[in-house]
Design an enzyme around this catalytic site. Structure first.
Site, PDB file in Angstrom:
ATOM      1  N   ARG A   1       0.857  -1.191   0.000  1.00 10.55           N
ATOM      2  CA  ARG A   1       0.000   0.000   0.000  1.00 10.55           C
ATOM      3  C   ARG A   1       0.890   1.237   0.000  1.00 10.55           C
ATOM      4  O   ARG A   1       1.987   1.221   0.575  1.00 10.55           O
ATOM      5  CB  ARG A   1      -0.889   0.044   1.252  1.00 10.55           C
ATOM      6  CG  ARG A   1      -2.105  -0.844   1.170  1.00 10.55           C
ATOM      7  CD  ARG A   1      -3.153  -0.333   0.169  1.00 10.55           C
ATOM      8  NE  ARG A   1      -4.310  -1.223   0.126  1.00 10.55           N
ATOM      9  CZ  ARG A   1      -4.499  -2.189  -0.781  1.00 10.55           C
ATOM     10  NH1 ARG A   1      -3.611  -2.400  -1.724  1.00 10.55           N
ATOM     11  NH2 ARG A   1      -5.597  -2.925  -0.749  1.00 10.55           N
TER      12      ARG A   1
ATOM     13  N   HIS B   1      -1.181   1.093  -9.614  1.00 13.43           N
ATOM     14  CA  HIS B   1      -1.932   0.158  -8.761  1.00 13.43           C
ATOM     15  C   HIS B   1      -2.606  -0.938  -9.603  1.00 13.43           C
ATOM     16  O   HIS B   1      -3.820  -1.125  -9.547  1.00 13.43           O
ATOM     17  CB  HIS B   1      -2.983   0.894  -7.912  1.00 13.43           C
ATOM     18  CG  HIS B   1      -3.398   0.097  -6.702  1.00 13.43           C
ATOM     19  ND1 HIS B   1      -3.733   0.671  -5.506  1.00 13.43           N
ATOM     20  CD2 HIS B   1      -3.530  -1.245  -6.508  1.00 13.43           C
ATOM     21  CE1 HIS B   1      -4.056  -0.276  -4.627  1.00 13.43           C
ATOM     22  NE2 HIS B   1      -3.942  -1.448  -5.230  1.00 13.43           N
TER      23      HIS B   1
HETATM   24  N1  LIG Z   1      -1.022  -3.628  -5.494  1.00 18.28           N
HETATM   25  C1  LIG Z   1      -2.019  -4.467  -5.639  1.00 18.28           C
HETATM   26  O1  LIG Z   1      -2.583  -4.579  -6.729  1.00 18.28           O
HETATM   27  C2  LIG Z   1      -2.459  -5.304  -4.471  1.00 18.28           C
HETATM   28  C3  LIG Z   1      -3.363  -6.361  -4.687  1.00 18.28           C
HETATM   29  C4  LIG Z   1      -3.708  -7.181  -3.610  1.00 18.28           C
HETATM   30  C5  LIG Z   1      -3.164  -6.940  -2.353  1.00 18.28           C
HETATM   31  N2  LIG Z   1      -2.294  -5.899  -2.169  1.00 18.28           N
HETATM   32  C6  LIG Z   1      -1.697  -5.654  -0.834  1.00 18.28           C
HETATM   33  O2  LIG Z   1      -1.001  -6.807  -0.399  1.00 18.28           O
HETATM   34  C7  LIG Z   1      -1.177  -6.936   1.014  1.00 18.28           C
HETATM   35  C8  LIG Z   1      -0.846  -8.351   1.455  1.00 18.28           C
HETATM   36  O3  LIG Z   1      -1.858  -9.258   1.047  1.00 18.28           O
HETATM   37  P1  LIG Z   1      -1.902 -10.765   1.594  1.00 18.28           P
HETATM   38  O4  LIG Z   1      -3.107 -11.400   1.043  1.00 18.28           O
HETATM   39  O5  LIG Z   1      -0.593 -11.436   1.380  1.00 18.28           O
HETATM   40  O6  LIG Z   1      -2.075 -10.486   3.169  1.00 18.28           O
HETATM   41  P2  LIG Z   1      -1.904 -11.518   4.377  1.00 18.28           P
HETATM   42  O7  LIG Z   1      -2.068 -12.919   3.916  1.00 18.28           O
HETATM   43  O8  LIG Z   1      -2.780 -11.003   5.472  1.00 18.28           O
HETATM   44  O9  LIG Z   1      -0.376 -11.343   4.805  1.00 18.28           O
HETATM   45  C9  LIG Z   1       0.121 -10.208   5.441  1.00 18.28           C
HETATM   46  C10 LIG Z   1       1.540 -10.479   5.886  1.00 18.28           C
HETATM   47  O10 LIG Z   1       2.072  -9.279   6.476  1.00 18.28           O
HETATM   48  C11 LIG Z   1       2.572  -9.597   7.774  1.00 18.28           C
HETATM   49  N3  LIG Z   1       2.430  -8.452   8.687  1.00 18.28           N
HETATM   50  C12 LIG Z   1       1.311  -7.756   8.996  1.00 18.28           C
HETATM   51  N4  LIG Z   1       1.598  -6.801   9.905  1.00 18.28           N
HETATM   52  C13 LIG Z   1       2.916  -6.909  10.167  1.00 18.28           C
HETATM   53  C14 LIG Z   1       3.808  -6.223  11.025  1.00 18.28           C
HETATM   54  N5  LIG Z   1       3.385  -5.228  11.830  1.00 18.28           N
HETATM   55  N6  LIG Z   1       5.097  -6.612  11.052  1.00 18.28           N
HETATM   56  C15 LIG Z   1       5.532  -7.634  10.284  1.00 18.28           C
HETATM   57  N7  LIG Z   1       4.740  -8.330   9.430  1.00 18.28           N
HETATM   58  C16 LIG Z   1       3.451  -7.964   9.387  1.00 18.28           C
HETATM   59  C17 LIG Z   1       1.729 -10.761   8.256  1.00 18.28           C
HETATM   60  O11 LIG Z   1       2.394 -11.411   9.315  1.00 18.28           O
HETATM   61  P3  LIG Z   1       1.804 -12.783   9.961  1.00 18.28           P
HETATM   62  O12 LIG Z   1       2.092 -13.846   8.906  1.00 18.28           O
HETATM   63  O13 LIG Z   1       2.581 -12.981  11.179  1.00 18.28           O
HETATM   64  O14 LIG Z   1       0.330 -12.575  10.157  1.00 18.28           O
HETATM   65  C18 LIG Z   1       1.612 -11.580   6.965  1.00 18.28           C
HETATM   66  O15 LIG Z   1       2.781 -12.353   6.789  1.00 18.28           O
HETATM   67  C19 LIG Z   1      -2.632  -6.524   1.204  1.00 18.28           C
HETATM   68  O16 LIG Z   1      -2.889  -6.119   2.526  1.00 18.28           O
HETATM   69  C20 LIG Z   1      -2.759  -5.360   0.232  1.00 18.28           C
HETATM   70  O17 LIG Z   1      -2.441  -4.151   0.896  1.00 18.28           O
HETATM   71  C21 LIG Z   1      -1.947  -5.082  -3.206  1.00 18.28           C
END
Ligand SMILES: NC(=O)c1ccc[n+]([C@@H]2O[C@H](COP(=O)([O-])OP(=O)(O)OC[C@H]3O[C@@H](n4cnc5c(N)ncnc54)[C@H](OP(=O)(O)O)[C@@H]3O)[C@@H](O)[C@H]2O)c1
Length: 313
Positions: free
Chosen positions: A228, A276
Site C-alpha cells: 500500500r 496500482h
Molecule cells: N497492489 C495491488 O494490486 C495489491 C493487490 C492485492 C493486495 N495488495 C496488498 O497486499 C497486502 C498483502 O496481502 P496478503 O493477502 O498477502 O495479506 P496476508 O495474507 O494477510 O499477509 C500479510 C503479511 O504481512 C505480515 N504483517 C502484517 N503486519 C505486520 C507487522 N506489523 N510486522 C511484520 N509483518 C506484518 C503478516 O504477518 P503474519 O504472517 O505474522 O500474520 C503476513 O505475513 C494486502 O494487505 C494489500 O495491501 C496489493
C-alpha cells in the site's frame, strides 16, 4: 434478501453482471440506489464511503473485493460484522507475475538496457547469477509466500519477514521488530507485501533504506512495493533514489492515488511506476469465490479468510 455492490473507483457493472450470471436467483443491488436498505444481507465493497455500511440494518457479512482491507478499517463507523477478504488463486498469480517481473527488471538491469537502446548503443553489463541476489520479502502472507516461492524457484536467495514466525520450505524466515535489522541487513532487493495498519504505516522510510545491504551485486539496494502507498514515505524514497542510497525502486501503490502529475517520483532515477495494477481483482473469479462463501455461510459453515479487526488485517 439481497447482495449489495458498493465499489468506488471501479465500474460496478462488471461485478453486478458477474454476480447475476453466477447467482441468478439472488437480488443484486447497486449502491447508492438501494430502494429498501433493510433487505441487504451481504455487501461486496471496495473503498465504500465512510459511514455508508452502517446504514444497512440487516447486513450480516462484508466482503472486501481486494486482499487489503485498509479501505474498511479506516472507517470509524464500520459496523461490527464479520469482514471477509479476498484470497483467490487468480489474484495471487497476478501479484506473483508483477513481483517476479520487477525483481527481474532490476536483477537483469533492464532499465539500463532500455536507455542503451534509446541511444542505439551496443553495450553489455556484468550479469549475476540469481543465487548471488538476496531477495527479502516483507510480509510473508498469502501473496508474499507465493511470490517468495516463485523467486526461490528461479534460484534467488530468498528470505521473508512477518509479524509471527512462518515456516516456508526453502525460505529463511524472520519475524517481528527484534529481527527486522537482521532481515534488512541481508537484503539486496526488498519486496514489500505488507498490509497497511497502524504498525506498518510509514515503515518504508529513509532509516529503513539505510539498514538494507549495500554490499550486494547491484551496488545498492532496491525496493519493490506492491503493498500500500501508506507504507512508504515517498519523499524519503525519492531522496534516496536521487542520492544513490537506493539503486532502484518499483512502486505500484501510492498515497494519494492517482500519483499527482507533479510528484518527483515520476522521474526519480531507476524508478518503475505502475498505477496500482500489480494484481487486479477479476469480477468473474472473485464473485464466484464470494457466492461460494455465501452459500457455505447459509449452510451454517464458518466463513474463511476473516479479517482480525484488532490486528487490522
Ligand atoms: N497492489 C495491488 O494490486 C495489491 C493487490 C492485492 C493486495 N495488495 C496488498 O497486499 C497486502 C498483502 O496481502 P496478503 O493477502 O498477502 O495479506 P496476508 O495474507 O494477510 O499477509 C500479510 C503479511 O504481512 C505480515 N504483517 C502484517 N503486519 C505486520 C507487522 N506489523 N510486522 C511484520 N509483518 C506484518 C503478516 O504477518 P503474519 O504472517 O505474522 O500474520 C503476513 O505475513 C494486502 O494487505 C494489500 O495491501 C496489493
Amino acid at each position: 434478501m439481497s447482495i449489495l455492490v458498493a465499489v468506488r473507483g471501479w465500474s460496478p457493472e462488471h461485478w453486478i453482471e458477474a454476480l447475476r450470471a453466477i447467482a441468478p436467483d439472488r437480488r443484486v443491488e447497486r449502491a447508492p440506489d438501494v430502494a429498501d436498505p433493510g433487505t441487504v444481507r451481504y455487501a461486496l465493497v471496495w473503498k465504500p464511503q465512510a459511514g455508508y455500511l452502517r446504514t444497512f440494518p440487516n447486513l450480516e457479512v462484508i466482503f472486501s473485493l481486494g486482499a487489503g482491507v485498509d479501505h474498511l478499517t479506516s472507517d470509524p463507523e464500520l459496523p461490527n460484522l464479520p469482514v471477509v477478504r479476498i484470497v483467490d488463486p487468480d489474484l495471487t498469480r497476478r501479484m506473483t507475475e508483477w513481483i517476479v517481473l520487477q525483481v527481474l527488471i532490476h536483477h537483469r538491469q533492464q532499465l539500463a538496457y532500455a536507455r542503451f537502446q534509446a541511444e542505439r548503443r551496443w553495450h553489455d553489463l556484468r550479469q549475476w547469477s540469481a543465487s548471488e541476489m538476496r531477495v527479502g520479502v516483507m510480509g510473508l502472507g498469502v501473496l508474499g509466500t507465493d511470490a517468495a516461492r516463485a523467486l526461490a524457484r528461479l534460484g534467488f536467495h530468498v528470505s521473508g519477514w512477518s509479524r509471527t514466525p512462518r515456516h516456508v520450505p526453502g525460505i529463511s524466515s524472520l519475524a517481528g521488530l527484534g529481527q527486522l535489522d537482521a532481515f534488512l541487513a541481508g537484503t539486496d532487493i526488498l519486496v514489500v507485501l505488507l498490509p497497511l495498519t497502524p504498525d506498518t504505516r510509514g515503515i518504508l522510510d529513509g532509516r529503513l533504506v539505510d539498514r538494507l545491504a549495500v554490499d550486494g551485486p547491484l551496488g545498492g539496494p532496491v525496493i519493490i512495493n506492491a503493498g500500500r502507498g501508506g507504507l512508504q514515505v515517498a519523499s524519503d524514497l525519492d531522496a534516496a533514489l536521487r542520492d544513490g542510497r537506493l539503486r532502484g525502486a518499483s512502486l505500484d501503490v501510492f498515497e494519494p492515488e492517482p500519483l499527482p502529475a507533479d510528484s518527483p517520483l515520476w522521474d526519480a532515477p531507476n524508478c518503475v511506476i505502475t498505477p496500482h495494477v500489480a494484481a487486479e481483482s477479476d469480477p468473474m473469479a472473485l464473485s464466484a469465490n464470494v457466492v461460494k462463501q455465501i452459500e457455505a455461510f447459509e449452510r451454517g459453515e464458518p466463513l474463511v479468510n476473516l479479517v482480525d479487526r484488532t490486528r487490522g488485517y
